[in-house]
Design a protein around this motif. Structure first.
Motif, PDB file in Angstrom:
ATOM      1  N   ARG A 468     -43.061 -63.638  12.463  1.00 22.89           N
ATOM      2  CA  ARG A 468     -42.843 -62.542  13.407  1.00 22.89           C
ATOM      3  C   ARG A 468     -42.375 -61.285  12.693  1.00 22.89           C
ATOM      4  O   ARG A 468     -41.561 -61.345  11.762  1.00 22.89           O
ATOM      5  N   THR A 472     -41.167 -55.450  17.051  1.00 22.59           N
ATOM      6  CA  THR A 472     -41.274 -55.949  18.428  1.00 22.59           C
ATOM      7  C   THR A 472     -41.306 -57.468  18.491  1.00 22.59           C
ATOM      8  O   THR A 472     -41.397 -58.021  19.580  1.00 22.59           O
ATOM      9  N   GLY A 473     -41.252 -58.126  17.328  1.00 23.27           N
ATOM     10  CA  GLY A 473     -41.406 -59.578  17.309  1.00 23.27           C
ATOM     11  C   GLY A 473     -42.854 -60.011  17.380  1.00 23.27           C
ATOM     12  O   GLY A 473     -43.148 -61.182  17.595  1.00 23.27           O
ATOM     13  N   ALA A 605     -40.000 -52.596  23.960  1.00 24.19           N
ATOM     14  CA  ALA A 605     -39.795 -54.011  23.623  1.00 24.19           C
ATOM     15  C   ALA A 605     -38.318 -54.342  23.497  1.00 24.19           C
ATOM     16  O   ALA A 605     -37.882 -55.449  23.841  1.00 24.19           O
ATOM     17  N   TYR A 607     -36.553 -55.072  20.942  1.00 24.39           N
ATOM     18  CA  TYR A 607     -36.410 -56.276  20.112  1.00 24.39           C
ATOM     19  C   TYR A 607     -35.380 -56.052  19.015  1.00 24.39           C
ATOM     20  O   TYR A 607     -35.399 -55.039  18.313  1.00 24.39           O
ATOM     21  N   ASP A 608     -34.478 -57.007  18.862  1.00 26.80           N
ATOM     22  CA  ASP A 608     -33.462 -56.981  17.807  1.00 26.80           C
ATOM     23  C   ASP A 608     -33.674 -58.203  16.920  1.00 26.80           C
ATOM     24  O   ASP A 608     -33.424 -59.335  17.346  1.00 26.80           O
ATOM     25  N   PRO A 609     -34.162 -58.027  15.702  1.00 28.31           N
ATOM     26  CA  PRO A 609     -34.467 -59.188  14.849  1.00 28.31           C
ATOM     27  C   PRO A 609     -33.249 -60.049  14.544  1.00 28.31           C
ATOM     28  O   PRO A 609     -33.393 -61.252  14.314  1.00 28.31           O
ATOM     29  N   ARG A 611     -30.995 -60.880  16.593  1.00 21.58           N
ATOM     30  CA  ARG A 611     -30.648 -61.693  17.754  1.00 21.58           C
ATOM     31  C   ARG A 611     -31.743 -62.710  18.078  1.00 21.58           C
ATOM     32  O   ARG A 611     -31.644 -63.426  19.069  1.00 21.58           O
ATOM     33  N   ASP A 612     -32.755 -62.742  17.245  1.00 22.22           N
ATOM     34  CA  ASP A 612     -33.825 -63.728  17.400  1.00 22.22           C
ATOM     35  C   ASP A 612     -33.390 -65.006  16.686  1.00 22.22           C
ATOM     36  O   ASP A 612     -33.566 -65.165  15.474  1.00 22.22           O
TER      37      ASP A 612
END
Length: 642
Positions: A468, A472-473, A605, A607-609, A611-612
């Motif tokens: 990923r 945006t993942g 999006a 998206y926070d990498p 927090r994935d």
């Protein structure tokens, strides 16, 4: 000789009609099947007959002129182009059909590019020449201008000997033939052999013309395939077994049928392939089949008993194909109401075996199922398949664009995984790859520094999953991953440790890299009345597209160009509306390019990498007998290797 040919074209060009005409001419069918009448041998699925289009690749066999042919009729609709692409891997030759009333279309050019990438010998057939509006000279001119100037024109007919114009054309393209021709040494057999050699190398493309409906020109096409498409499968029968899987389907009883082409050697009933036993070998004629005890090199068959092989896979002495060139452009979520989610998930996974491009994703926590498709017609077909085959009623949410991510410049990623009694550290260099290359691997690490078995394991972990991006993942693509160095512990390192280190190294490198968001683009063609040209050109610019100079003939204008799927997704419905049905817009997959509104998409999006949790960019180090996490930005200072 045994030969496998495929008939390819854009939708409604008359592919299945041509296939039915060839089968009837060769005596394989008593009467010619018809698409509109629902009597086609090849379009045998209920969905195909109801819609009047090919959805699944159909197969049939016939003999002509001493040769044995396996014929594959492929879908022409852009939504099912992935099914068409899968069939290319088993073709000895392709018949690329061009509608004589419409000429070269955008989808024709897409098929052409795929055929050239695969190196498939290609024969053109200009069809529908029985119609008054057909324009053979214009179609030939378009073929020369848009696809290749090296056409061997046999459109006037072919019965085993080249016409004078074709003899001269061949001499112009080959120095040896030219010398002999100027010396008066024309040898028909030599000219045919050289034409076959040039066709096999993709340096010459025979073109025929006629009508699949009336049979005009079909005998010449078959004569051309016999003379100009040699194969050597008889010589391969004693070689080790090798086969290519190009399809998976379910028979009416629900049994799995794996369709494959035997490339060398042979396959027998009760024989083993990859640790699985073959139960039946079937030769299909549309939906009907006959069983056989054996399949030989050069033959196309369906096999039962194999559960693991997927389309594109290699069996025996041949490896798997790389990722397909055509990729889905839309992503949707499935809705199933009160029906058991496990049944819905399993049903979609079964469909994914037939079409790996669906890439079904199931989130157990959110009870969310997502899949990827090429367009709205494919979604409608999936709904019908779910209802008819599994008795499940499903709907789909709004379609979203399938974005991807890559990088603009090299970056180094470090992954360290060291909880108690585990250890692995990996340093990777991430480099921009060629468009469409996916994720590839190379090593610059000496085996003196890291043993070969660990390096092989690292390569496996780099390529085994879809990584990923960090914007945006979205899936990572077109990145070359190079192993720089790594370290294992003599006592504590296990295989899974390097998996964690590799995944974290890639993520850590991406967090420090200059990432680029990519979006899918269409290559399109708009045909309309010349009075509407200004409106269409303004629309293309408004939708962030680009176009080539329009072609105008009389009161008709044709515009070719490209643009983002996100902005052009619904234009195929808009153009006929404002042109009062006089305009037509067709679009095909045109690859991925930098996103035209990347900042907007990234912001939306959210998206926070970091927090994935399934794709962490940080590493795990050990102190005082316990592992502890380290943020990605602090890993270089903590790494053991320098």
């Amino acid at each position: 000789m045994k030969k496998t040919i495929g008939i390819l074209a854009h939708v409604d060009a008359g592919k299945t009609t041509l296939a039915e005409g060839l089968l009837h001419l060769a005596g394989a069918t008593r009467r010619r099947g018809g698409v509109e009448e629902g009597t086609s041998l090849l379009d045998c699925d209920a969905i195909e007959r109801a819609r009047g289009i090919t959805v699944f690749s159909g197969q049939a066999h016939f003999s002509f002129g001493g040769d044995e042919y396996a014929l594959i009729d492929t879908p022409g609709h852009a939504d099912f182009a992935a099914e068409m692409e899968r069939a290319l891997s088993v073709l000895d030759g392709a018949v690329l059909l061009v509608d004589g009333t419409e000429g070269v279309q955008g989808h024709t050019q897409l098929i052409w590019r795929l055929l050239r990438q695969r190196g498939v010998p290609t024969f053109f057939f200009v069809g529908k020449c029985d119609r008054e509006e057909a324009d053979l000279p214009a179609a030939l001119a378009q073929l020369r201008a848009r696809l290749s100037p090296r056409l061997l024109d046999l459109s006037g007919g072919f019965a085993g000997e080249l016409p004078a114009a074709a003899v001269e054309s061949l001499a112009e393209w080959d120095d040896e033939l030219l010398e002999r021709y100027l010396d008066g040494g024309y040898d028909p057999a030599l000219w045919l052999r050289r034409a076959a050699q040039l066709a096999a190398r993709g340096e010459l493309f025979p073109v025929f013309a006629g009508s699949g409906l009336t049979g005009q020109g079909l005998e010449g096409l078959l004569a051309g395939l016999g003379a100009l498409l040699p194969t050597d499968y008889e010589e391969r029968r004693e070689a080790p077994f090798a086969a290519r899987v190009f399809g998976v389907r379910r028979d009416p009883g629900g049994g799995r049928v794996t369709f494959l082409k035997i490339l060398s050697g042979s396959l027998e009933v009760k024989g083993e392939v990859g640790g699985e036993k073959v139960n039946e070998i079937r030769f299909y004629e549309g939906e009907r089949y006959t069983q056989a005890p054996r399949a030989l090199a050069g033959e196309v068959c369906g096999v039962t008993g194999l559960r693991r092989p997927l389309p594109g896979g290699g069996l025996g002495a041949v490896g798997d194909l790389p990722a397909p060139a055509l990729q889905p452009v839309l992503q949707v979520s499935a809705c199933w109401g009160e029906q058991p989610p496990g049944q819905v998930r399993d049903a979609f996974l079964a469909l994914q075996e037939e079409d790996p491009a669906l890439e079904v994703r199931w989130d157990e926590t959110l009870r969310d199922l997502q899949l990827r498709v090429m367009g709205e017609i494919q979604l409608e077909v999936l709904q019908e398949l779910m209802e008819r085959r599994f008795g499940l009623g499903v709907a789909f949410g709004p379609a979203q664009i399938c974005y991807r991510e890559t990088i603009a410049a090299p970056a180094v990623g470090i992954g360290h995984f060291e909880p108690l009694r585990h250890y692995a550290e990996v340093w990777l260099r991430l480099e921009p790859g060629a468009p469409g290359s996916g994720v590839t691997f190379a090593s610059e690490c000496s085996t003196d520094a890291l043993a070969h078995n660990w390096q092989s394991l690292i390569e496996t972990h780099v390529l085994e999953k879809e990584h990923r991006g960090v914007l945006t993942g979205a899936p990572l693509c077109d990145v070359r991953v190079v192993l720089l160095k790594g370290r294992a512990h003599l006592k504590h390192t296990e295989g899974g440790d390097f998996r964690q280190a590799v995944y974290r190294a890639i993520r850590q490198g991406l967090c420090g890299a200059k990432s680029v968001l990519l979006e899918p683009w269409y290559d399109f063609t708009a045909t309309l009345h010349a009075d509407q040209l200004g409106r269409v050109l303004a629309d293309i610019q408004r939708l962030q597209g680009s176009f080539s100079p329009p072609e105008i003939a009389g009161d008709t204008a044709v515009v070719s160009g490209s643009g983002p799927v996100a902005t052009f997704l619904h234009y195929a419905a808009e153009l006929p509306a404002f042109t009062h049905g006089r305009g037509h817009f067709s679009a095909v997959y045109g690859g991925y390019r930098p996103c035209h509104n990347a900042d907007e998409v990234v912001a939306a999006a959210g998206y926070d990498p970091e927090r994935d949790l399934e794709n962490p960019p940080g590493s795990v180090f050990c102190a005082r007998g316990a592992g502890y996490p380290v943020r990605w930005c602090d890993v270089p200072d903590m790494a053991h290797l320098k």
